[in-house]
Structures are given as C-alpha cells and as structure tokens.
Design a protein around this motif. Structure first.
Motif, short mmCIF file in Angstrom:
data_model
loop_
_atom_site.label_atom_id
_atom_site.label_comp_id
_atom_site.label_asym_id
_atom_site.label_seq_id
_atom_site.Cartn_x
_atom_site.Cartn_y
_atom_site.Cartn_z
N PRO A 1 -0.89 -12.35 5.60
CA PRO A 1 0.25 -13.04 4.99
C PRO A 1 0.59 -12.61 3.57
N LEU A 2 -0.32 -11.90 2.89
CA LEU A 2 -0.04 -11.41 1.55
C LEU A 2 0.34 -9.92 1.53
N SER A 3 0.43 -9.32 2.72
CA SER A 3 0.65 -7.87 2.80
C SER A 3 2.12 -7.54 3.02
N LEU A 4 2.61 -6.63 2.20
CA LEU A 4 3.94 -6.04 2.41
C LEU A 4 3.84 -4.72 3.16
N GLY A 5 2.64 -4.37 3.61
CA GLY A 5 2.46 -3.12 4.32
C GLY A 5 2.70 -1.92 3.43
N SER A 6 3.04 -0.83 4.07
CA SER A 6 3.32 0.42 3.35
C SER A 6 4.84 0.52 3.17
N SER A 7 5.37 -0.23 2.23
CA SER A 7 6.83 -0.36 2.10
C SER A 7 7.33 -0.04 0.70
N LEU A 8 6.59 0.78 -0.03
CA LEU A 8 6.98 1.10 -1.41
C LEU A 8 8.40 1.67 -1.55
N PRO A 9 8.92 2.46 -0.60
CA PRO A 9 10.24 3.06 -0.83
C PRO A 9 11.42 2.11 -0.68
N THR B 1 0.83 -1.20 0.00
CA THR B 1 0.00 0.00 0.00
C THR B 1 0.87 1.26 0.00
N THR B 2 0.24 2.34 -0.39
CA THR B 2 0.83 3.66 -0.16
C THR B 2 0.56 4.05 1.29
N ASN B 3 1.14 5.16 1.73
CA ASN B 3 0.84 5.65 3.09
C ASN B 3 -0.65 5.91 3.24
N PRO C 1 2.16 -1.12 12.22
CA PRO C 1 1.36 -2.16 11.58
C PRO C 1 -0.14 -1.88 11.59
N SER C 2 -0.61 -1.04 10.69
CA SER C 2 -2.04 -0.73 10.63
C SER C 2 -2.82 -1.98 10.26
N LYS C 3 -3.86 -2.26 11.01
CA LYS C 3 -4.63 -3.49 10.81
C LYS C 3 -6.01 -3.24 10.22
N THR C 4 -6.40 -1.99 10.08
CA THR C 4 -7.65 -1.65 9.42
C THR C 4 -7.42 -0.42 8.55
N ALA C 5 -8.24 -0.29 7.54
CA ALA C 5 -8.15 0.88 6.66
C ALA C 5 -8.58 2.12 7.43
N GLY C 6 -7.97 3.25 7.09
CA GLY C 6 -8.36 4.50 7.73
C GLY C 6 -7.94 4.60 9.18
N GLU D 1 -1.86 -5.16 7.86
CA GLU D 1 -0.43 -5.33 7.69
C GLU D 1 0.12 -6.57 8.39
N ASP D 2 -0.76 -7.30 9.06
CA ASP D 2 -0.37 -8.62 9.56
C ASP D 2 -0.91 -9.75 8.68
#
Length: 546
Positions: A252-260, A239-241, A401-406, A249-250
């Motif tokens: 198993p398919l999530s790389l979190g907000s790690s684009l940079p 995701t983006t920020n 580690p955000s676990k919900t949107a928003g 972000e927990d």
C-alpha cells in the motif's frame, strides 16, 4: 579471517581454479580456446560446472543473469583478443547494472605484449579495453601476485559497488609454477553508516510531512531491511527499474517503478524530504517519458559508491554505506513508528497517484499490458523475468507488478540488445528450481539466437516470449515523431518458430491470450526452451489489445 594452512606449488592456472573453489564458485561460462587450455588441465578435479556458450557475448550475459539471480559472483573465462572483445558488451552491461562478474582472460605472452608482431589474437592493449568496462582490472605479470589479485577482486564484490573484475594472465604464465596457500576464504563485510549520520537521517525523515523514498538497485540485496525501514517510517516509496520489487508493488505504500510519470514527478517536487538509497538518480530511469523531475526539498543519499553521493543531484546529507546496514541503523534511531492516521493519509496518496498513471503510456501499451497481465497471473511470486530492449519490456519496466526484489532484470544502464535470453539461461542454471522467463523482441532475439543451442544442451527449460513487430519499433517511433525517414528499422525476420524447432526447442505461434496462458504453463514444466511468438499484427491482435 584467514587460517594459515599448507602451501603447495602448482601451475598458475590450477592455483586460480583452487582459489575460485575456495570462494564458492561452482559454474564457469567459457568457450575453450588455445590460449586457455591450461585452465582445463585440472578442471575435473575441481568440481565446477562448465557451460559452453556459442558466442562469448552469450558467456558474459549468462554470467550476468547468473549473478543477478543468485546474488553471487559469476565466472566467465575468455580467450585472448576476440574472446574478451566479443564478451565486452555483456561485461559493460554488468558494470552499468552493478553486478559482480569475475572475468578470467588470457593474453599474449609477456614478450609479445604491445610489440605488434601479428601474433594470434593480438590486441594493441587488451588491458586498456578492460579498464573501460570493469570496476577492477589487473594484468598479471608475475605469478606470485595471482592470489593477492584474486582476493582483491572478491573483496570488491562484497565491500564496494559490485562490478566486473577482469584478471588478465599472459598465456606463458598459465603453466608456470606458483605457490598457493590452501586457506579458508576470507570473510568480508561492507561499510556501515556512522551512527550520528544515521540519526540525522532518521530525524530528517521522521520530521518530514511529505517525505518520499527512491529505492534503486543497490537495495536489492537488502530488501528485507529496506522494507522494514519503509514500514517504520510509513513513507511512500518509488523504485527505479533496477530496484523493482524492493518494496512489493502490491504494497500500500508502493508506487512501483513509476519515476517517469507525472503524478510521481509532482510528489517528488512537493516533497520536503527525499530519501534516495542505492540509486544513481540517472536518466535511464526516465527513458519511458524522458521527462526529468526536480528535488527542491532536502535530499538524503545513501550509497555504497562514494562517487554517486553527489552525482546528478546534490544532497543535504550523504551517507556512504551498504543499503541494508544503513536501513537497520536508521531504524535504531526512530523513537516510534508512524501514526495510523499519517500512514492512512499516505496510503491514500499512493492510491490516488496510481489512479492517475494513465496519461503517458505509449500507444501500444494496452497490447503489452494484456500480455503482462497473463504473465503476472501465471507466474510464481518470485519468478524472474529477464527482459530485453523491446517495446513489450519497456512497458513492463513500469507496469509489471514485481512482488519481490531481483525478479525483473532489464539492461538499464548500458541499454544493450540481446541480453535477455542468455541472461535467462544463466539465471536458470544458477537457480534451477526458480521460474525464469525471457522477454525478447524480433530484433534483439537475433543478437543471441545461437544460445538456444546452449540451453538445449544444458536442459534449461525457459519460456521465451517473443514480441514480433518486424522492426526496431522504438527507433521507428522516434523517427516518425521527429519527422525523420524510417530507414533501416523495418526488418526481414525469419520463421522463428521453425528456427527454434531446428535447435531442438518447442515453439508455438500464439494466437490468443488464452492460448498464451496455457502454453506458458506447459513451457514452465519443460526442460528445453519454449518459444512463444506473439505477432504484433496477427489476426487476433484485437484480443491482445483488450
């Protein structure tokens, strides 16, 4: 659908209040002024909550936080000239971050506009300013147009990229009579994708061997549908920020907000298909390392804003649609979910890539991570963190580690200072039962410090985590890296604890991580703000770094 009903003649200001009530607005952030008093004539009859900030910039940021937390448009009412211009930064941040905000602003009398007689609050062209910071703006010159203009503003919030709408009313029209129809509020539906386009997207992604999804802020309101699509495809997601938590972000398919970071840049450059939903693919997503990525594979872009479909990266397939409706339509065209073996392989790629996210953090990041770990371990899953432009938050953008949107609000696009604390006030007013925390720096906190009075007055209990390094730390680091003299970045800071207590807040100088966790818990139960100051050079700094 509009149900025709009784028409009545009322003053223009009251007509606007009645229409806002019909559309479900319940809170107005405003500092009353001589040019807006007509709005208040029937205010008690409408049942709105009125919140009085101490600066118009605070009003805009409170509306910004309210809109982010609730998903509903917020209302900000401003006086002519300085009122609008003071609020301009907050309105522009909402524009950049795609948040709905209805701004009602007075202006000089029609006969005074553009004349230059030196009237009170006069601006050469207030409307010209509004056009630069709003998705829609209108100068009302006839009261007969008021209802239509307001309906148009609401329709854009719900059917297009949500951005501020500014309605400017000359003060001589506010008391003038107009006819308003007491009708049921219109229902609006956002654009959906063409079925053939959704099928093309489904076939491209399902047929890929190294697909990855980039999810932006445009997915926040449709997180459930987007997550279902990620699950059905078994696709790796980053995701983006602005999109933090759309896929927990927990997951198993999530790389979190790690684009940079380099491992994610590598995955994007090796991908045969990249699915980008609700994102500008802009530079502000990469500011932590400032290292761009390439997309040599096929790019599918889904966005509600037609201007973004070919911006920054040229797509193989572009679909104009609401993110959630597109995700649901694509799912209809998937013949089967991903195989267990393929999903296991992709989950391993995610684990391996996460393990490699170690080499590009800032030198101060270990200290920030220790504080963020306490926050993550103490807060509810849906707690909202409003973060300012400060080094603790820069690390948090990619580490927390955000676990919900928003659940993570950061001024991504416009990148202003001072948004976090008033945004947290607005968010808590909009969602009083939700945990809301502000993260500020010593520099950014001083931009909107006066809004502590608003929080105390409205019994808003928010922890305010202050990272105090007595400098504009990010700029100082950039100067040092470029061999530039560090002028203007080392700051005198007041006794923040004493200042906060003077406003009627609780305030603690935090001296250990264990104390931070304990005081955070107490702060969440109070009905006034609690300042939790952490000095970067304090005597317990070693503990914060471990």
């Amino acid at each position: 659908m509009v149900n025709q009903a009784e028409q009545i003649d009322v003053p223009c200001a009251d007509a606007i209040m009645r229409l806002l009530e019909r559309y479900g607005f319940d809170t107005i952030f405003s500092i009353p002024g001589v040019h807006t008093v007509d709005f208040y004539r029937t205010f008690p009859e409408r049942g709105f909550r009125h919140v009085t900030p101490r600066h118009e910039q605070g009003a805009a940021f409170m509306a910004y936080g309210y809109a982010f937390a609730t998903g509903r448009p917020a209302c900000c009412m401003l006086i002519t000239g300085p009122g609008l211009l003071n609020a301009g930064t907050g309105i522009a941040e909402a524009y950049s971050d795609s948040l709905p905000m209805l701004v009602l602003t007075a202006s000089n009398q029609r006969a005074e506009l553009g004349v230059g007689r030196g009237c009170l609050h006069e601006t050469k062209s207030q409307h010209a300013v509004e056009q630069q910071i709003a998705g829609f703006s209108h100068l009302v010159l006839d009261t007969a147009n008021v209802a239509e203009v307001l309906h148009r503003s609401i329709s854009l919030f719900l059917t297009a990229r949500p951005r501020p709408a500014i309605i400017e009313i000359p003060r001589d029209l506010l008391a003038a009579p107009t006819r308003v129809t007491l009708e049921t509020a219109s229902m609006f539906h956002p654009p959906a994708p063409a079925p053939e386009a959704a099928k093309m997207a489904a076939d491209l992604v399902a047929g890929a061997t190294r697909a990855i999804a980039i999810l932006g802020g445009g997915c926040r309101r449709s997180a459930d549908a987007v997550l279902e699509l990620i699950e059905r495809l078994g696709i790796i997601a980053v995701t983006t920020n602005a999109g933090k938590g759309v896929v927990p972000e927990d997951h198993p398919l999530s790389l979190g907000s790690s684009l940079p970071f380099e491992p994610v840049r590598t995955l994007l450059e090796e991908a045969d298909v990249v699915l980008a939903i609700g994102t500008e693919l802009g530079e502000t997503d990469l500011l932590y390392t400032c290292k761009p990525y390439q997309i040599p594979g096929k790019l599918i872009r889904i966005d509600i804003d037609p201007h973004q479909l070919t911006m920054n990266f040229h797509p193989s397939l572009a679909i104009l649609s609401d993110a959630g409706l597109a995700a649901k339509e694509i799912c209809k065209h998937l013949s089967a979910s991903v195989s267990g073996a393929d999903r296991a392989d992709r989950e391993k790629i995610v684990r391996d890539s996460r393990a490699k996210l170690v080499g590009e953090w800032s030198a101060e990041a270990p200290k920030h991570k220790a504080i963020l770990d306490v926050l993550a371990g103490s807060l509810d899953r849906d707690a909202l963190i409003c973060a300012d432009s400060t080094q603790l938050a820069y690390t948090g953008n990619h580490y927390y580690p955000s676990k919900t949107a928003g659940a993570w609000l950061f001024p991504n696009g416009y990148g202003t200072l001072g948004s976090a604390m008033p945004a947290a006030i607005g968010a808590k007013i909009g969602c009083p039962s939700r945990q809301v925390v502000a993260i500020v720096g010593d520099g950014s906190f001083l931009y909107t410090l006066e809004e502590l009075a608003t929080a105390v007055e409205n019994r808003v209990g928010i922890p305010i985590v202050l990272w105090n390094n007595r400098s504009y730390g990010e700029i100082k680091d950039a100067m040092n890296a470029g061999g530039i003299p560090t002028i203007g970045v080392d700051l005198y800071t007041p006794d923040f604890v004493a200042v906060a207590r003077g406003f009627g807040c609780q305030a603690i100088l935090v001296e250990s991580l264990s104390q931070f966790g304990a005081e955070l818990g107490k702060a969440l139960s109070r009905d006034v703000p609690t300042l939790l100051q952490i000095d970067a050079d304090g005597p317990s700094f070693a503990e914060l770094a471990n």
